[in-house]
Design a protein around this motif. Structure first.
Motif, PDB file in Angstrom:
ATOM      1  N   TYR A 138       1.060  -0.985   0.030  1.00 55.45           N
ATOM      2  CA  TYR A 138      -0.054   0.003   0.134  1.00 55.45           C
ATOM      3  C   TYR A 138       0.839   1.413   0.072  1.00 55.45           C
ATOM      4  O   TYR A 138       1.996   1.328   0.223  1.00 55.45           O
ATOM      5  N   MET A 139       0.506   2.702  -0.279  1.00 55.36           N
ATOM      6  CA  MET A 139       0.852   3.871  -0.336  1.00 55.36           C
ATOM      7  C   MET A 139      -0.475   4.556   0.353  1.00 55.36           C
ATOM      8  O   MET A 139      -1.454   4.651   0.350  1.00 55.36           O
ATOM      9  N   ALA A 140       0.686   5.327   1.221  1.00 55.81           N
ATOM     10  CA  ALA A 140      -0.836   6.528   1.802  1.00 55.81           C
ATOM     11  C   ALA A 140       0.653   7.821   1.975  1.00 55.81           C
ATOM     12  O   ALA A 140       1.546   7.824   2.096  1.00 55.81           O
ATOM     13  N   TYR A 141      -0.919   8.542   2.237  1.00 61.90           N
ATOM     14  CA  TYR A 141      -0.326   9.803   2.294  1.00 61.90           C
ATOM     15  C   TYR A 141      -1.636  10.589   3.657  1.00 61.90           C
ATOM     16  O   TYR A 141      -2.116  11.342   3.552  1.00 61.90           O
ATOM     17  N   GLY A 142      -0.152  11.300   4.343  1.00 61.93           N
ATOM     18  CA  GLY A 142      -0.603  12.711   5.121  1.00 61.93           C
ATOM     19  C   GLY A 142      -0.984  14.212   4.371  1.00 61.93           C
ATOM     20  O   GLY A 142       0.318  14.659   4.207  1.00 61.93           O
ATOM     21  N   PHE A 143      -1.945  14.804   4.282  1.00 63.34           N
ATOM     22  CA  PHE A 143      -2.142  16.409   4.391  1.00 63.34           C
ATOM     23  C   PHE A 143      -1.455  17.395   5.038  1.00 63.34           C
ATOM     24  O   PHE A 143      -1.121  18.237   4.983  1.00 63.34           O
ATOM     25  N   LYS A 144      -1.386  16.803   6.733  1.00 65.16           N
ATOM     26  CA  LYS A 144      -0.492  17.579   7.583  1.00 65.16           C
ATOM     27  C   LYS A 144       0.290  17.141   7.135  1.00 65.16           C
ATOM     28  O   LYS A 144       1.767  18.694   7.168  1.00 65.16           O
ATOM     29  N   ASP A 145       1.075  16.457   7.329  1.00 64.85           N
ATOM     30  CA  ASP A 145       2.508  16.349   7.549  1.00 64.85           C
ATOM     31  C   ASP A 145       3.795  16.418   6.516  1.00 64.85           C
ATOM     32  O   ASP A 145       4.580  16.491   5.743  1.00 64.85           O
ATOM     33  N   GLN A 146       1.961  15.884   4.942  1.00 67.03           N
ATOM     34  CA  GLN A 146       3.141  15.697   4.071  1.00 67.03           C
ATOM     35  C   GLN A 146       4.005  15.110   3.599  1.00 67.03           C
ATOM     36  O   GLN A 146       5.271  15.074   2.890  1.00 67.03           O
ATOM     37  N   LYS A 147       3.713  13.950   4.413  1.00 65.91           N
ATOM     38  CA  LYS A 147       4.528  12.481   3.821  1.00 65.91           C
ATOM     39  C   LYS A 147       4.093  11.320   3.181  1.00 65.91           C
ATOM     40  O   LYS A 147       2.663  11.255   3.830  1.00 65.91           O
ATOM     41  N   ALA A 148       4.629  10.612   2.561  1.00 64.55           N
ATOM     42  CA  ALA A 148       4.469   9.074   2.002  1.00 64.55           C
ATOM     43  C   ALA A 148       4.747   8.639   2.913  1.00 64.55           C
ATOM     44  O   ALA A 148       5.830   8.322   3.654  1.00 64.55           O
ATOM     45  N   LYS A 149       3.556   7.497   3.010  1.00 64.62           N
ATOM     46  CA  LYS A 149       4.105   6.171   3.645  1.00 64.62           C
ATOM     47  C   LYS A 149       4.025   4.687   2.681  1.00 64.62           C
ATOM     48  O   LYS A 149       3.473   5.183   1.597  1.00 64.62           O
ATOM     49  N   HIS A 150       3.848   3.435   3.228  1.00 64.07           N
ATOM     50  CA  HIS A 150       4.245   2.642   2.060  1.00 64.07           C
ATOM     51  C   HIS A 150       4.132   1.353   3.368  1.00 64.07           C
ATOM     52  O   HIS A 150       4.883   1.278   4.382  1.00 64.07           O
ATOM     53  N   GLY A 151       3.846   0.518   2.688  1.00 68.94           N
ATOM     54  CA  GLY A 151       3.816  -1.452   3.746  1.00 68.94           C
ATOM     55  C   GLY A 151       3.872  -1.979   2.267  1.00 68.94           C
ATOM     56  O   GLY A 151       3.474  -2.358   1.171  1.00 68.94           O
ATOM     57  N   LEU A 152       5.414  -2.799   2.118  1.00 73.40           N
ATOM     58  CA  LEU A 152       5.233  -4.378   1.152  1.00 73.40           C
ATOM     59  C   LEU A 152       4.745  -5.468   1.435  1.00 73.40           C
ATOM     60  O   LEU A 152       6.067  -5.623   2.951  1.00 73.40           O
ATOM     61  N   SER A 153       4.715  -6.672   1.746  1.00 78.51           N
ATOM     62  CA  SER A 153       4.818  -8.001   1.758  1.00 78.51           C
ATOM     63  C   SER A 153       5.331  -9.048   0.533  1.00 78.51           C
ATOM     64  O   SER A 153       4.576  -8.817  -0.003  1.00 78.51           O
ATOM     65  N   ALA A 154       5.141  -9.963   1.302  1.00 75.71           N
ATOM     66  CA  ALA A 154       5.931 -11.121   0.727  1.00 75.71           C
ATOM     67  C   ALA A 154       5.795 -12.327   1.092  1.00 75.71           C
ATOM     68  O   ALA A 154       6.215 -12.440   2.580  1.00 75.71           O
ATOM     69  N   LYS A 155       4.831 -12.922   0.222  1.00 70.21           N
ATOM     70  CA  LYS A 155       4.730 -14.769   1.351  1.00 70.21           C
ATOM     71  C   LYS A 155       5.006 -15.970  -0.103  1.00 70.21           C
ATOM     72  O   LYS A 155       4.347 -15.857  -1.071  1.00 70.21           O
ATOM     73  N   PHE A 156       5.729 -16.645   1.058  1.00 67.78           N
ATOM     74  CA  PHE A 156       5.594 -18.284   0.077  1.00 67.78           C
ATOM     75  C   PHE A 156       5.499 -19.545   0.500  1.00 67.78           C
ATOM     76  O   PHE A 156       6.084 -19.246   1.643  1.00 67.78           O
TER      77      PHE A 156
END
Length: 831
Positions: A487-505
């Motif tokens: 996922y990608m996320a963005y906060g309009f107050k701190d004006q920073k992008a966030k993310h999360g990545l996962s892989a499962k096998f």
């Protein structure tokens, strides 16, 4: 519950033929409906009883020309049937001049001495025993199961509506339910055939699934899991029967005499065995009870045939009817074998007679019993693979021989109809809409990708302000052996992008050896859980709550990377070994300081923690059932216990990690079904940290400043109000499911449910850890003088979806900004 809604919404968008069908209403001379009147075909054991509104429907494969209608205190009425199908009958019963002396029905506490039905019931209790297969050293039998969902109450207005324009072919072949008399259209069918083997000496049993075939939602794992959970096994001889996570008092229960009225109605031969017929119906409304009748052998006092129908006044949501039939083959005094088990549930948003809904039906047939055929223990250890592709590709010859009960014409047509439906764009549109609402993901089939979760798109907190998030995952099928998600996320107050990545096998299906890893850079509320988060995709509701109590500014920047191996060496026993590296700092340093003493820092104080941990976790979930064999499986029940033991080792120096420490944690969660008194959920957590660590690595007693009722948190505690390195917590929550409110006349019709809760926490914080964290602006308080405790009273099922909890703080009222009282709530679709 989303699975249930998915089925309801979808089907709302869209037997051998009986020879005699009769339906109508039974009333007294003043026009009042007579509930629980007995309807039976003359010279037969086939019958039913009227519902709460005096209505009934009965059908038979045989041809009958007379039906008998009776009720205690009224003259028995014998009605000739002029035709095979007779609907909308209006039957008036006349009050009897004299009541039958040998049968006495009491409205209060029954006299066991004077009622012959109660005397028979006593003998059933005295001779009740386990299923007859337990009387042999070894046993085996064939088992055929059929699960079906049907759209019901179909009329011309529905068929001609715009909703089904272009889909009229679906309604060419309709049938009528033998239970309710409503027309229905089959929309889903699953068949399975298996052989069951057991050894009572070894206490071993195994089931080999030889064939499985479905049409409809075969590719939707969540719906299949819902169906599996919906129709769990039950034993009518038990005191309570569990359906939809609720305990219904069995009419064969020893507590039944306080719950039901019993009437000895008839006696006759069934399969050359003289049997008594007993009618039962509930004493009070709004309780979880049945109505119906059963036939019992006069010598063995074993049940030959029983039907159970949940009363419409029962405190259960979204279910209009539940009807159960069981037929037994009484072999001799010690052996009675289940031959056929049938259950019908009528799901609907309303309990009104004319409301449309969905039938869920399960039919299980047992045959070819064999006994005392000894097999080696290794035979039972060698489990078959229920997901062997060959099982799902059986030909017509196999199913012709495997079906212990043949499909009727409508059921046989499901496969052809659904093949046609899949080619209709309008149907696919309906299916896609409901699939999105149920799963939260938008399916992009041509790319094998799902977009979502749509329910996590918006959030709000003091650090980010308004926040948006968009994610996606790979999805080739329900049994994918690998999955990527992010996922990608963005906060309009701190004006920073966030993310999360996962892989499962999934590396090995037999041992369920799974390799997983990922990275997450985001803002999180860590003070809502006693365990450190290792989830690179998850997010607590406290981190994005739109409304909070007090200042919700104790948020943490987290940069987390993980790598884990997990395996399941034994059923429901998982072992997880992994490592994680995290960087932690305050998201709002002016309001929430994570500063600690650091002799190596230029000014002697550090604000950021870099930490590498090795984690070993043992998880045991006895009774847990899952579906599928992919890297991600769906659970199909929630009544299992969970025991977790976790050991964490922090290593200083590796990857510039800051601290050496060890942490040992144990938790035990157990749901308890307390008979007819409802459901108790209990949990205990214990933990200790060895070594000196900063605030961001300590164990925070979980507060809750949101307005949501969150289990395993303390709703009258602020985040970080109590901080510990040694702790013990306990949570108890009991839902009476309306047992108490149903006895209060002015509350009875509201079907409210009462919930009580009790929570406690004790903890300590060492002087060394207090000294290390002295620069922080957070008061470091542990509940070591006395156990901190709270209690709550809740009212659930408000308008069927809302619950309110009134929470009270028991002590530590002198703490800064202590909240002695608070109201939290939640909403959801629960049965």
């Amino acid at each position: 519950m989303n699975r249930f809604l998915q089925i309801i919404f979808f089907l709302s968008f869209f037997s051998v033929f009986s020879q005699t069908k009769v339906g109508g209403i039974v009333q007294d001379e003043s026009g009042e409906p007579i509930a629980f009147a007995n309807i039976i075909f003359k010279n037969s054991s086939e019958g039913t009883i009227t519902n709460d509104n005096g209505r009934f429907y009965i059908e038979s494969d045989e041809v009958y020309d007379t039906v008998l209608v009776s009720f205690i205190g009224y003259e028995t009425l014998e009605i000739e049937l002029g035709q095979k199908v007779t609907y909308n009958m209006e039957i008036i019963l006349q009050e009897a001049a004299e009541q039958l002396a040998e049968v006495v029905v009491y409205t209060g506490k029954q006299s066991k001495k004077d009622n012959p039905a109660i005397e028979i019931l006593k003998k059933i209790w005295a001779k009740k025993r386990q299923n007859g297969v337990r009387q042999f050293e070894q046993y085996q039998y064939d088992k055929y199961e059929k699960l079906e969902f049907d759209l019901n109450t179909i009329d011309s207005a529905l068929i001609k509506s715009k909703l089904f324009k272009g889909l009229e072919f679906m309604f060419q072949d309709l049938d009528t339910s033998r239970i309710t008399g409503k027309t229905y259209l089959p929309m889903f069918l699953n068949e399975s055939f298996s052989k069951v083997y057991g050894d009572n000496l070894l206490k071993e049993e195994k089931e080999d699934v030889l064939g499985n075939k479905n049409a409809g939602f075969g590719g939707n794992q969540s719906i299949t899991a819902f169906v599996e959970d919906l129709y769990s096994d039950y034993d009518i001889y038990n005191n309570y029967l569990k359906f939809f996570d609720k305990s219904f008092t069995s009419p064969l229960s020893k507590t039944g005499v306080d719950t039901y009225n019993y009437v000895l109605s008839d006696s006759t031969f069934i399969d050359n065995k003289w049997c008594y017929n007993i009618i039962y119906y509930p004493r009070r409304k709004n309780e979880l009870t049945f109505k119906g009748d059963f036939w019992v052998s006069d010598t063995t006092y074993a049940i030959k045939k029983i039907n159970l129908q949940v009363t419409k006044s029962a405190n259960i949501n979204w279910v209009k009817e539940i009807y159960i039939e069981q037929d037994f083959d009484v072999v001799n005094d010690s052996v009675f074998l289940l031959k056929r088990d049938y259950m019908l549930s009528d799901f609907s948003f309303s309990k009104k007679e004319e409301s449309r809904g969905v039938y869920g039906k399960r039919t299980t047939v047992y045959d070819n019993y064999q006994f005392d055929k000894k097999r080696p223990e290794d035979f039972y250890k060698a489990k078959s693979d229920p997901y062997d592709p060959r099982i799902f590709k059986r030909d017509s010859t196999f199913w012709k021989n495997a079906r212990l009960e043949q499909l009727n014409e409508d059921e046989s047509g499901i496969f052809k109809m659904l093949d046609t439906l899949k080619t209709v764009p309008k149907f696919r549109t309906y299916y896609d809409i409901v699939s999105i609402l149920g799963s939260g993901y938008i399916e992009i089939d041509k790319w094998n990708i799902d977009i979502g979760n749509i329910y996590s798109v918006f959030g709000f907190n003091d650090a980010e302000g308004t926040r948006v998030r968009l994610g996606a995952r790979t999805y080739f099928g329900q049994n994918d052996t690998w999955r990527l998600e992010g996922y990608m996320a963005y906060g309009f107050k701190d004006q920073k992008a966030k993310h999360g990545l996962s892989a499962k096998f999934l590396l090995d299906r037999k041992t369920r050896l799974i390799l997983s890893g990922g990275n997450r850079r985001d803002i999180e509320q860590l003070g809502i859980s006693l365990t450190s988060t290792n989830d690179v995709l998850g997010r607590s509701i406290a981190s994005s709550a739109l409304v909070t109590v007090g200042a919700n500014d104790r948020l943490t920047n987290i940069n987390l990377s993980t790598l884990n191996f997990e395996m399941e060496p034994a059923k429901n026993f998982r072992v997880r070994l992994g490592g994680s590296f995290r960087t932690l700092s305050s998201a709002l340093p002016d309001a929430f300081s994570l500063d600690y003493l650091d002799s190596e820092a230029p000014n002697g104080i550090s604000s950021e923690v870099r930490q590498f941990d090795i984690n070993t976790t043992l998880i045991y979930t006895p009774g847990r059932r899952t579906i599928g064999y992919g890297v991600e499986r769906d659970e199909i029940n929630d009544d299992y216990s969970t025991l977790l033991l976790n050991y964490t080792k922090g290593t200083r120096g590796f990857l510039e990690s800051d601290f050496d420490y060890e942490r040992l944690q144990f938790s035990y969660r157990q749901p308890w079904q307390i008979g007819g008194l409802g459901r108790l959920t209990s949990s205990v957590e214990l933990g200790k940290t060895f070594g000196e660590v900063p605030l961001s690595l300590l164990s925070v007693v979980p507060g809750n400043q949101t307005l949501f009722s969150l289990y395993n948190t303390f709703p009258n505690l602020d985040f970080y109000e109590f901080v510990t390195d040694t702790y013990a917590t306990v949570h108890l929550e009991h839902n009476f499911n309306g047992r108490l409110f149903s006895r209060i006349p002015f509350l009875r019709k509201l079907n409210l449910r009462e919930i009580i809760g009790l929570r406690g926490a004790w903890g300590q914080l060492s002087d060394e850890n207090i000294a290390l964290n002295s620069p922080t602006n957070i008061p470091l308080i542990a509940p070591d003088d006395q156990i901190y405790w709270e209690y709550s009273f809740g009212i659930g099922n408000i308008f069927k979806i809302f619950r309110l909890d009134f929470n009270f703080r028991g002590n530590y009222l002198d703490n800064p900004n202590a909240r002695p009282f608070g109201i939290t709530g939640t909403f959801g679709f629960n049965f």
